[in-house]
Design a protein around this motif. Sequence first.
Motif, PDB file in Angstrom:
ATOM      1  N   VAL A 279       0.812  -1.215   0.000  1.00 23.19           N
ATOM      2  CA  VAL A 279       0.000   0.000   0.000  1.00 23.19           C
ATOM      3  C   VAL A 279       0.843   1.263   0.000  1.00 23.19           C
ATOM      4  O   VAL A 279       0.582   2.202  -0.759  1.00 23.19           O
ATOM      5  N   VAL A 335      -8.361  -8.689   1.246  1.00 20.58           N
ATOM      6  CA  VAL A 335      -6.998  -9.177   1.018  1.00 20.58           C
ATOM      7  C   VAL A 335      -6.974 -10.189  -0.125  1.00 20.58           C
ATOM      8  O   VAL A 335      -6.013 -10.252  -0.898  1.00 20.58           O
ATOM      9  N   MET A 338      -6.726  -8.151  -3.080  1.00 21.99           N
ATOM     10  CA  MET A 338      -5.388  -7.566  -3.194  1.00 21.99           C
ATOM     11  C   MET A 338      -4.405  -8.554  -3.817  1.00 21.99           C
ATOM     12  O   MET A 338      -3.595  -8.192  -4.669  1.00 21.99           O
ATOM     13  N   TYR A 369      -6.724  -2.864  -6.849  1.00 22.38           N
ATOM     14  CA  TYR A 369      -5.897  -3.102  -5.657  1.00 22.38           C
ATOM     15  C   TYR A 369      -6.180  -2.037  -4.596  1.00 22.38           C
ATOM     16  O   TYR A 369      -6.348  -2.351  -3.407  1.00 22.38           O
ATOM     17  N   CYS A 373      -7.688  -2.763  -0.894  1.00 25.61           N
ATOM     18  CA  CYS A 373      -6.903  -2.360   0.261  1.00 25.61           C
ATOM     19  C   CYS A 373      -7.699  -1.389   1.149  1.00 25.61           C
ATOM     20  O   CYS A 373      -7.729  -1.520   2.368  1.00 25.61           O
ATOM     21  N   SER A 378      -6.805  -1.121   5.296  1.00 24.87           N
ATOM     22  CA  SER A 378      -6.695   0.305   5.618  1.00 24.87           C
ATOM     23  C   SER A 378      -7.834   0.760   6.518  1.00 24.87           C
ATOM     24  O   SER A 378      -7.635   1.566   7.429  1.00 24.87           O
ATOM     25  N   CYS A 436       0.759 -11.029   1.634  1.00 22.86           N
ATOM     26  CA  CYS A 436      -0.643 -10.985   2.052  1.00 22.86           C
ATOM     27  C   CYS A 436      -1.055 -12.268   2.799  1.00 22.86           C
ATOM     28  O   CYS A 436      -1.978 -12.248   3.615  1.00 22.86           O
TER      29      CYS A 436
END
Length: 468
Positions: A279, A335, A338, A369, A373, A378, A436
């Motif tokens: 990130v 995730v 991601m 992505y 995230c 986040s 991840c």
Amino acid sequence: MGKTVNSGYIIFLAAVSAIGGILFGYDTAVISGTIGIVTQQFSLDTIQQGWYVGCALIGSIAGATFAGMLSDAAGRKKTMLTAAVLFCICAIGCAESRGFVQLVISRIIGGIGVGIVSIVSPIYISEVSTAEKRGTLVSLYQLAVTVGFLIAYLVNYAILDISETRTFASGFMNRLLVDEYWRGMLGSGIFPSLLFLIILFFIPESPKWLITKGKGQAATNVLSRMYLTPEGVEREYETTKASIGGKTKSDWKELLSPGILKAVIIGSAIAILGQFMGVNAVLYYGPEIFGKAGIAGGDALFSQVLVGIVNMLTTIIAMFIIDKVGRKQLVYWGVSGMILSLIMIGIYFSCGGRLGLGNGFMLTFFLFYVFCCAISISAVVFVLLSEMYPNSVRGRAMSIAGFSLWIGTYLIGQLTPWLLENLTPAGTFFLFAGMCIPYMLIMWKAVPETTGKTLEEIEEYWKGKKKA
């Protein structure tokens, strides 16, 4: 929040504290638009470039390290005021820097402010929120961070456009916005900094902190504005008082008790691992990554604005669903997305030309992505960290987790240029995808679902007095 709760006032308290997140986001993201020109003006090599990006993170590590102790000793409000002053000094210092050393020092000062608010703002919001809406309100802080990102990207884009199309009669304005436009980008942080400094004077100290310090009457006065009935005030007061067991001092030894130590280790693990999932590489080096994909100049900065817009809008969605879907479910789904998007970006960089994949393919998965995230790690990380620890040691415990988070952020800020150059962009994104997996396993096996639980109930779980 119910008829017994003054929801408007609680939202106001949370929103004011969350403004610290705007400063966090702005200070973190504004650097992305200045790397090229600062590197050129000061003739920086790759190591110095990494230091320019990473120096603020050194400050953030320092700020996060002592923020908990300072907030436990002096209070959440005074600690946030300290951070606001540091932000103002940083903005002025960057705009007026007479050399690279002064620029770095100013960035470190701002970084200290970032480290402080990253710990104390979520704590304050968590402590003034009700259990039912705590996830949503703490997410206000993350929303503010994304607003700060977007503001920084827009300011960078606007100032770059000014530098290419306008000149000013004033030598000062030319220097600020044309010849050395990085000064205008970094110096613009003075406006949200002053806003944060002024508006903090309109909120009270955290009632939970006041109770832990034995300031019962002051705590009752604050609670009386938050809760509409004497019963609600008394229930909140007595619940918090019972949870601290009569303690009025933070004790480092309590952090070593088996249940709390486990919570600190788990919190630190998810904080540092989250940084190695890509990130901050995206936030700091987005324009450089887009450049390696063939998107350069103003188009790269515009693409970064798109990143900021997706980040902010997705965080708004996360705010409305985090207390309904739950923390862990958001992480599982987000995730997973991601991992998929990071692999697709890696494929684009490794063999996109042979497969006929265009820039649109890369940008699509890049934005996907950011979406995954923003709606998962986040949105969840600051909520989890702000609610995991006991009232009596919350500041110190969160400082340890925050220290881990900023160590990870610093390492990524320093290593990303090296990774992109030596591991190649494809290898870098494949590495992020692999990181991840341990994050997902820790969330699955070690972290309880905290949605809808009071801070005191969560504390009882970690101490082994209550099941998840």
